[in-house]
Design an enzyme around this catalytic site. Structure first.
Site, PDB file in Angstrom:
ATOM      1  N   GLU A 479       0.690  -1.046  -0.108  1.00 10.72           N
ATOM      2  CA  GLU A 479      -0.282  -0.051   0.448  1.00 10.72           C
ATOM      3  C   GLU A 479       0.965   1.285  -0.196  1.00 10.72           C
ATOM      4  OE1 GLU A 479      -3.140  -0.419  -1.265  1.00 10.72           O
ATOM      5  OE2 GLU A 479      -3.366  -2.375  -0.138  1.00 10.72           O
ATOM      6  N   GLU A 508      -0.461  -1.696 -10.578  1.00 10.91           N
ATOM      7  CA  GLU A 508       0.025  -1.933  -9.468  1.00 10.91           C
ATOM      8  C   GLU A 508       1.119  -2.905 -10.124  1.00 10.91           C
ATOM      9  OE1 GLU A 508      -1.263  -3.382  -6.935  1.00 10.91           O
ATOM     10  OE2 GLU A 508      -3.439  -2.905  -7.958  1.00 10.91           O
ATOM     11  N   ALA A 613     -19.527 -10.192 -12.523  1.00 10.94           N
ATOM     12  CA  ALA A 613     -20.137  -8.851 -11.851  1.00 10.94           C
ATOM     13  C   ALA A 613     -18.966  -7.815 -11.041  1.00 10.94           C
ATOM     14  CB  ALA A 613     -20.759  -9.817 -10.710  1.00 10.94           C
TER      15      ALA A 613
HETATM   16 ZN   LIG Z   1      -2.618  -2.639  -5.131  1.00 12.63          ZN
END
Ligand SMILES: [Zn+2]
Length: 695
Positions: A479, A508, A613
């Site tokens: 994070e 990412e 979904a």
């Molecule tokens: Zn991430």
């Protein structure tokens, strides 16, 4: 005097965001946004008529109104996630439809679309502005804005149907998951399960059976169910093979029968997605998805996945053979083959024997404070920044929340971030994430970037600080990597600063890049000291963590590749797929992407919510794509000399000046090449995952 709590561009005063204040003041914000929007449309149509458009006239007002909406709704969504209560949840769901309809209005405004087109046509902007403009136009086109009336009606009706089908799909998964359970009453049925799991199952049986009195962890009953924590624990630890088989079959067959059957919904979703893509001028849904991603073309994704598949397949085969031998040596019937419901169980026993690693026992070496200090020191060394705690400078939503400033090497503040470290099951959503509190903005009211970093790690207790598991340490690094990209941006246009405008399959990169440092010996050993004795983590334990990283990685990687390739081909091989069901297509792909073929009951697609979904359709590959980028970026540090701090600083600065600074301002491949000096390669990831040993 009346002052609004919605002071956009500032740190939110969280304590003032009471349900009453939000309920009375947020509607006024929405009203103002709607008015501003009308005003913008009016101005734009005048400019269009008079042929008098420029960047500042079109883009800046749009950015401002978008920012007001993002900031205001951002605070409410943030509180909904970290300070949940019944009243905030009600507020959230009450306003959500209005927010959706507002952003549809922005995204489907013909006047805005025409202004953007005109802007692109008449002006010659630099690369960054062009990129922002092109992406904005493409996004609006994907909402059907440039279609003829008939096509647009069809497009809208398909979109509506797809929305409903997705909801049905996820409801079916949810119901099928919740409707299945077994009450276990014999001790032999729960043999092997750790105390923590027994407790969880005993409590849920107690609640389910509406029992009175104390929960009996030792004697049961225990409830076996299909939720992930119970399912994975049972498959990993339970010695009762028959029950594991039963549980496995129920799990992989979820939502494939009876009233919760998703099979037909899948066919319809794929059919409608193809139709939608064709209306927009693409050959397939896959092509449409890739048009906004770094990978750009289906064949690029196929190539990358194949490069990983080959070594993963070989490694997985070897791992399976080893597992088979090990299990037969330890009592598994010699006449039988190992089955899918045996894999986790025997893997765990093998892991224990091979690594003798007890992750829980390493927690005392990772108290939060030391981990933070280590992380900050590393970032200071690599990126020429200083991280200084400033918790008393900022309004907080909870007493455990910390606040930090980031200073550059001239000691000027360039960004800040919140860290909300601990799990609070009653009020805080699970998982970990980075979110934007304030965006860097140089237009109008100037703001520095501020990030929310939210984790869910073990809280401190009366006599112990927060002692983190190694996995929690990795999550924090992850994070923080996202946060660095948000905070160290040097892009002056808010539309492309930080993580804004970064392609989905590249986002990412910084986060997974930071995780790599947890496996760097001197970084980790500098962090890991016993919170009581100060004793360093032993080399032996570090080696165990390193080995654990690649343990059975072939099978795990192959599984991810199976999902990614299936997702991609379901959404792209339109002609080849004709006449076959999604399940048949998946089984064909499984020949090259599984070492034990899926059993008849395995209807995994019926609960593949990510792609049916969620937002991952024809994009599930992104996980692996970004992992390749981050491993390859990290290998630049490995190639230099991880122990040479001058080299580290030099490459660290380069990483900061490219990947962390440039955000979404340039195509990600270009930014990557600026850092790495060449295109990304898969070999570093193959080596990190331990897949090269098999070849
Ligand atoms: Zn991430």
């Amino acid at each position: 005097m009346y002052t609004s709590i919605f002071k956009y561009g500032e740190l939110p005063e969280f304590k003032k965001f009471t349900p009453e204040n939000i309920n009375t003041q947020f509607p006024l914000v929405l009203e103002k946004i709607a008015e501003d929007f009308k005003e913008i449309e009016k101005n734009l149509s005048n400019y269009l008529i008079n042929n008098d458009l420029n960047w500042d006239k079109v883009i800046n007002p749009l950015n401002e109104v978008n920012e007001i909406l993002r900031w205001s709704w951002g605070v409410i969504s943030h509180l909904n996630a970290v300070n949940n209560s019944e009243s905030i949840r009600d507020i959230y769901s009450k306003f959500l439809p209005e927010i959706i309809s507002l952003s549809n209005k922005f995204g489907q405004s013909k006047i805005i679309y025409n202004s953007l087109l005109k802007l692109k046509e008449i002006n010659n902007f630099d690369q960054i502005k062009n990129r922002i403009l092109e992406k904005e136009i493409l996004e609006m086109q994907h909402r059907g804005i440039s279609l003829q009336k008939n096509d647009q009606e069809e497009f809208n009706s398909i979109s509506e149907k797809l929305g409903k089908l997705s909801t049905d799909f996820s409801n079916n998964v949810l119901d099928a998951t919740n409707n299945w359970n077994l009450i276990l009453r014999k001790n032999s049925e729960v043999d092997g399960l750790p105390e923590r799991v027994l407790e969880m199952m005993a409590i849920s049986a107690h609640n389910y059976l509406k029992k009175e009195g104390e929960v009996d962890i030792k004697n049961g009953p225990w409830k076996l169910s299909l939720d992930i924590p119970t399912y994975t624990s049972f498959m990993t630890y339970a010695t009762d093979r028959n029950l594991r088989e039963k549980l496995y079959k129920a799990f992989v067959g979820r939502a494939s029968q009876g009233e919760n059957n998703n099979s037909q919904i899948i066919e319809e979703i794929i059919h409608l997605r193809t139709k939608k893509a064709i209306l927009l001028g693409y050959k397939s849904w896959g092509e449409l998805s890739l048009s906004t991603k770094m990978a750009k073309e289906i064949k690029n994704v196929e190539t990358l996945l194949e490069e990983l598949r080959e070594p993963a397949f070989k490694t997985a085969k070897i791992e399976l053979e080893k597992l088979d031998k090990f299990s037969k040596k330890n009592g598994f019937p010699k006449s039988q083959n190992i089955q899918p419901w045996d894999i986790s169980y025997w893997s765990e026993l093998l892991r224990k024997e091979k690594l003798n690693l007890d992750q829980e026992s390493l927690r005392p070496w990772f108290p939060l404070n030391d981990v933070l200090n280590g992380l900050f020191k590393l970032s200071e060394k690599l990126f020429e920044i200083k991280v200084v705690e400033a918790t008393n400078e900022a309004p907080l939503w909870n007493d455990d929340v910390l606040f930090f400033n980031i200073l550059n090497n001239e000691d000027n503040k360039i960004a800040s971030f919140y860290l909300d470290p601990y799990s609070r099951p009653e009020t805080k959503r699970g998982g970990a994430w980075m979110d934007e509190c304030l965006n860097k903005n140089n237009i109008g009211k100037k703001t520095l970037p501020v990030a929310y970093l939210v984790c869910n790690q073990t809280p401190p207790s009366k006599d112990k600080p927060s002692l983190m598991s190694f996995e929690e340490v990795q999550t924090l690094f992850h994070e923080f990597g996202h946060g660095l990209q948000h905070m160290l941006t040097t892009v002056n246009l808010p539309q492309a600063a930080g993580i804004n405008n970064v392609e989905w399959d590249a986002v990412e990169l910084p986060s997974q890049f930071m995780e790599n440092w947890c496996f760097h010996k001197s970084t980790l050993l500098n962090i890991a000291k016993h919170y009581k004795t100060g004793e360093k983590l032993s080399d032996e334990n570090f080696e165990k963590l390193l080995k654990n990283r690649t343990f059975n990685c072939g099978m795990a990687t192959l599984r991810q590749l199976h999902f990614a390739i299936t997702d991609l081909r379901l959404h792209s091989n339109i002609d080849k797929n004709k006449g076959k069901t999604a399940d048949e297509i998946r089984r064909e792909i499984a020949k090259q992407t599984t070492v034990i073929p899926p059993i008849t009951e395995d209807k995994f697609l019926c609960c593949f919510s990510h792609i049916f979904a969620g937002g991952y359709s024809a994009g599930y590959y992104s996980y692996k794509w970004a992992e390749v980028l981050s491993a390859d970026a990290f290998s630049m540090f490995e190639e230099a000399d991880l122990e040479n701090s001058e080299d580290l600083q030099f490459i660290g600065k380069k990483f900061k000046d490219t990947i962390l600074s440039l955000g979404g301002s340039l195509p990600p491949l270009e930014i990557f090449k600026l850092f790495r000096g060449r295109e990304p390669q898969t070999d570093s990831l193959i080596r990190h995952l331990g897949l090269s040993e098999a070849t």
